[in-house]
Enzyme design. Sequence first.
Site, PDB file in Angstrom:
ATOM      1  N   GLU A 147       0.820  -1.210   0.000  1.00 26.49           N
ATOM      2  CA  GLU A 147       0.000   0.000   0.000  1.00 26.49           C
ATOM      3  C   GLU A 147       0.860   1.269   0.000  1.00 26.49           C
ATOM      4  O   GLU A 147       0.830   2.078   0.932  1.00 26.49           O
ATOM      5  CB  GLU A 147      -0.959  -0.004   1.203  1.00 26.49           C
ATOM      6  CG  GLU A 147      -1.948  -1.154   1.168  1.00 26.49           C
ATOM      7  CD  GLU A 147      -2.949  -1.129   2.317  1.00 26.49           C
ATOM      8  OE1 GLU A 147      -4.047  -1.680   2.143  1.00 26.49           O
ATOM      9  OE2 GLU A 147      -2.629  -0.556   3.384  1.00 26.49           O
TER      10      GLU A 147
ATOM     11  N   GLU B  19      -6.618  -7.749  -0.880  1.00 27.56           N
ATOM     12  CA  GLU B  19      -7.313  -7.799   0.402  1.00 27.56           C
ATOM     13  C   GLU B  19      -8.791  -7.522   0.148  1.00 27.56           C
ATOM     14  O   GLU B  19      -9.149  -6.421  -0.260  1.00 27.56           O
ATOM     15  CB  GLU B  19      -6.758  -6.755   1.381  1.00 27.56           C
ATOM     16  CG  GLU B  19      -5.287  -6.931   1.720  1.00 27.56           C
ATOM     17  CD  GLU B  19      -4.766  -5.858   2.661  1.00 27.56           C
ATOM     18  OE1 GLU B  19      -5.602  -5.133   3.248  1.00 27.56           O
ATOM     19  OE2 GLU B  19      -3.538  -5.728   2.799  1.00 27.56           O
TER      20      GLU B  19
END
Length: 682
Positions: free
Chosen positions: A151, A315
């Site tokens: 991320e 995710e």
Amino acid sequence: MKKPVASEQFELGVCYYPEHWPEKMWEDDYRRMREMGFTIVRMGEFAWSIFEPQEGCYEFGLFDRAISLAHSHGLKVVLGTPTATPPAWLTDRYPEVLNVTYEGVTLQHGMRRHYNYSSPKYRELCAAITTQLAEHYSGHPGVVGWQIDNELNCEINVFYSESDHIAFREWLKQKYVTLDQLNEAWGAVFWNQTYSDWSQVFLPRPTPVPKQPNPHQALDEKRFISDNTISFAKVQGDILRAKAPGQWVTTNGLFGHLDSHALTDGLLDFFSYDSYPQFSSISNDAAEVNPLRDRGWGLSLSVVRSISPNFCIMEQQSGPGGWVNRMDMPSPKPGQMRLWTYQSIAHGADMVLYFRWRTATMGNEIYWHGLNDYHNQPNRRLREAAGIGKELAGSGQAIIGSVTEANVAIVRDYDNEWDGEYDVWHGPFMWQSNKEWYKALQHKHIPNDVLYIREQTTLAELARYKVLIYPHPAILSDETAALLGQYVQQGGKLVFGCRTGYKDTRGQCYMRPFPGAARELCGITVEEFTMVKGTRQPTSIQWNGMPDTGADAFNDILHVEEDTVEVMGTYASDYYAGKPAVTRNTRGKGEVWYYGAVFNEEAALNLIEHLGLRSPAAEWLELPAEVELQIRSNADTSFTFLLNYEETPAVIRVAGSKTDLLSGEVITGEYTLEGYGVLILQ
């Protein structure tokens, strides 16, 4: 040659952290994963101190055992490079790697993402751990791919360490070559900001009015951060390509100050995204009219699809979410996790990994729940995931590689996103108008793409769409306007909103009538403009043959300049009552619309009617507004995804007969789709 997301089967899996659990639990975990139909696991992205407990001393034993055991159970492994969480020995020995705030406060070890991308020492150490991992696992039959970092630009996306100021200076030298050109681009003559030596140039720093830098400097800051982030990722990407050429490379993201398109084009086989639909629900403004809630997450997925037509969800939300002190999201209701999974797939995902296998018992994410609860006993979420695994084992192979269909695109660009963070005269409008257009298209069952205008964008890319909606491109170059003009001439329909075309790529205002670079396209000028706030009472727009709509947030009062322009709506009140508010200009085979306000759903619905847009399934399918329609297709088959975002059943009507890919059931006539239900009709 880029490697595909999935080639033989749909990949369904889960994020797993073997370092968090006693080794005696691994075997049972992997066994149950396989029984649920999972094929892939992600691990390792936060484990630097396990791989390298001391500088230069590498240990692979724990992950060798974890990966080999997973492989023995038929599970593929995605390894993350662990550079999102530098270990304590590293930050203690090399404090120059730490990030620094705008105010000059050094961020310390204790969370994650506490480093800066510019530090030569940090890049050196990241290269070393990535090299060791790639060399060690490149030949492992269980490792299929790599995730770079984790991320990028999440948590924090601004950087003010000494290394960052130095790197920014070098970036500016490459961009502008001379100080004279920098001063001109930044309008440095204003407020006597002119620079006479490169040593005087920094990233934005504290000013007498907090966080009020030169706006042109602030725009270049965001461009620099994006390029610098990509440069940081490239260090690892190049190593992985060289050392592990048989394994694919991705990263997960979609965070601020990062050109994810350029990142993917240059470094990745495909892009990955972390999908948490409840963020859309918990962040809704209480005053928002007709909110889409978790259905609105599809707009973000549409952005991901613009980066990679087929992508990975690294995710996928599988439970209630939250850290100890923030993001307290409720538990998904029965069926919602399945709905969100197919939401991702409908928008282009060929691989989905749930976050996470088991909820952490320690740390900041003890309330970020996974499939298994702390007690590790059977629960509803596990049963739901197992049902999805069974469905995709039977149907997933047919879906992979198919791409979404849309003849409408919402247009964006990075310059306006970044400039709009600072500029309140256009910044908030893009997000509102994007959301309202997405609502209107969703409720009319008209799928849309998101298209990012970039330097390399071609006419062929634009010409795929019947309609382009470019709500508020304040920054609009003559080159982009010319490309859009070609699109219209060959038959495209283009829609602009207020505040279009008044800045060049430096963020400086054109000395020409608004809408600046778009003036010839639109055939109008902006006679006057005003914010609609405070004591200024909102007006409305009276449309030709359509319901009146509110003229939200900002009003451009238009003046017709060309006889090809037709006034389609006028302002109803205030000193500009009766003045043009909406115009349509015919150019070549196409048309250009200018809407003088910020879009709301009602205005978008009026335009949808005028533009002649219809659902691609209108001939054979009747749907209530609460059901989403998305279409994926390949050379042989079309898959129509129907997703019910309401807890109550929805009645649909199918002319003829279609087969549901998931159940094999033949659907014809009236059919009741259960609450949170999903159909994939072919």
